[in-house]
Scaffold this motif. Structure first.
Motif, short mmCIF file in Angstrom:
data_model
loop_
_atom_site.label_atom_id
_atom_site.label_comp_id
_atom_site.label_asym_id
_atom_site.label_seq_id
_atom_site.Cartn_x
_atom_site.Cartn_y
_atom_site.Cartn_z
N PRO A 1 -20.98 -43.07 39.58
CA PRO A 1 -21.98 -41.99 39.57
C PRO A 1 -21.74 -40.92 40.62
O PRO A 1 -22.63 -40.11 40.88
CB PRO A 1 -23.27 -42.76 39.86
N THR B 1 -20.48 -37.51 42.41
CA THR B 1 -20.32 -36.13 41.98
C THR B 1 -19.18 -35.51 42.77
O THR B 1 -19.20 -35.51 44.01
CB THR B 1 -21.61 -35.32 42.23
N ALA C 1 -29.72 -38.53 49.88
CA ALA C 1 -28.58 -37.80 49.34
C ALA C 1 -27.51 -37.69 50.41
O ALA C 1 -27.79 -37.32 51.55
CB ALA C 1 -29.01 -36.41 48.88
N ALA D 1 -23.25 -45.15 47.38
CA ALA D 1 -23.83 -45.13 46.04
C ALA D 1 -24.31 -46.51 45.62
O ALA D 1 -25.38 -46.67 45.02
CB ALA D 1 -22.83 -44.57 45.04
N LEU E 1 -27.89 -32.62 44.34
CA LEU E 1 -28.47 -33.89 44.80
C LEU E 1 -29.95 -33.78 45.13
O LEU E 1 -30.61 -34.78 45.37
CB LEU E 1 -27.72 -34.39 46.04
N ARG F 1 -27.58 -40.98 46.37
CA ARG F 1 -26.93 -40.00 45.50
C ARG F 1 -25.83 -39.36 46.33
O ARG F 1 -26.09 -38.90 47.44
CB ARG F 1 -27.94 -38.94 45.03
#
Length: 251
Positions: free
Chosen positions: A48, A50, A11, A30, A73, A35
């Motif tokens: 994807p 955030t 993450a 990514a 995450l 993540r």
């Protein structure tokens, strides 16, 4: 036979992640399996990724955003301290208020994000922090006194933090981009009396004869953040078209 992506299961948090070097970095991480949460004042990012709103000049905002990122995450393994602002001027040109503002974002912002993320990084087996520094930290550039001072502080902070955290398994490095073709540079060029001439001058200053692409800086950040770079800490990696070391004859 297939190989897991380089950042699979990890993450990452990227500040200033909604544009320029930050967005290029978040996108690349990514693509390689991470993540990724992007912290930004205007956090509109494509999936994807955030997006999380954060103001690195405000400690409460930073702490809330880092906790939201870690919860979303499922932890944090990588922190990319990329958020920053620019400044032009000789040492006598910028008022005290501007000096404070640029240090608040470029230096204290990194401190706030890093200390908020440390409890999560300490639980990671692949913890890495990468700071976006600048060629301005290692070369004297005209009309950049304030900006250079902040980036010199980032370079020293990177080395000191690397020394403090190496025993805990947390690596700290930085990248030193040359003049990158980012939205901030675009705004500077647009405000110049002759944008084309100003761009040509910036390009000529770099031995490659062109500005650095955000994707090139992102690739260097990914290299330093990667679990494959586990023996690399306290390092500043130049991504500047040779500005820091080459001395070419004029074309």
């Amino acid at each position: 036979m297939t190989t897991a992506p380089e950042f699979a299961g990890l993450a990452a948090l990227v500040t200033g992640g909604a544009s320029g070097i930050g967005l290029a970095t978040a996108t690349l991480l990514a693509e390689r399996g991470a993540r990724v949460a992007c912290l930004d004042l205007n956090p509109g990012v494509p999936a994807p990724l955030t997006g999380i709103r954060a103001d690195v000049a405000d400690d409460d905002s930073v702490r809330a955003a880092v906790e939201e990122a870690a919860e979303t995450l499922g932890g944090l393994d990588i922190v990319v301290n990329n958020a920053g602002i620019g400044a032009q001027g000789r040492i006598e040109d910028n008022p005290d208020e501007e000096w404070r503002r640029v240090f608040e974002v470029n230096v204290f912002g990194m401190v706030r994000v890093t200390r908020a993320a440390l409890p999560h990084l300490r639980r990671s087996a692949h913890a890495a922090i990468v700071n976006t520094c600048s060629i301005a930290a290692t070369a004297g550039l005209p009309n950049r006194a304030l900006y250079s001072a902040t980036k010199g502080a980032v370079l020293s902070l990177t080395r000191a933090a690397a020394a403090d955290l190496v025993g805990e398994g947390i690596r700290v490095n930085c990248v030193n981009p040359g003049t990158a073709d980012t939205p901030w540079i675009g705004r500077l060029l647009a405000a110049a009396p002759d944008p084309a001439a100003e761009r040509a001058a910036l390009e000529a200053r770099q031995p490659t004869g062109r500005l650095v692409a955000p994707e090139e800086v992102a690739a260097a950040i990914a290299h330093l953040a990667s679990p494959l770079s586990g023996a690399t800490t306290g390092t500043d990696l130049a991504v500047d078209g040779g500005m820091h070391g080459l001395r070419l004859r004029p074309r």
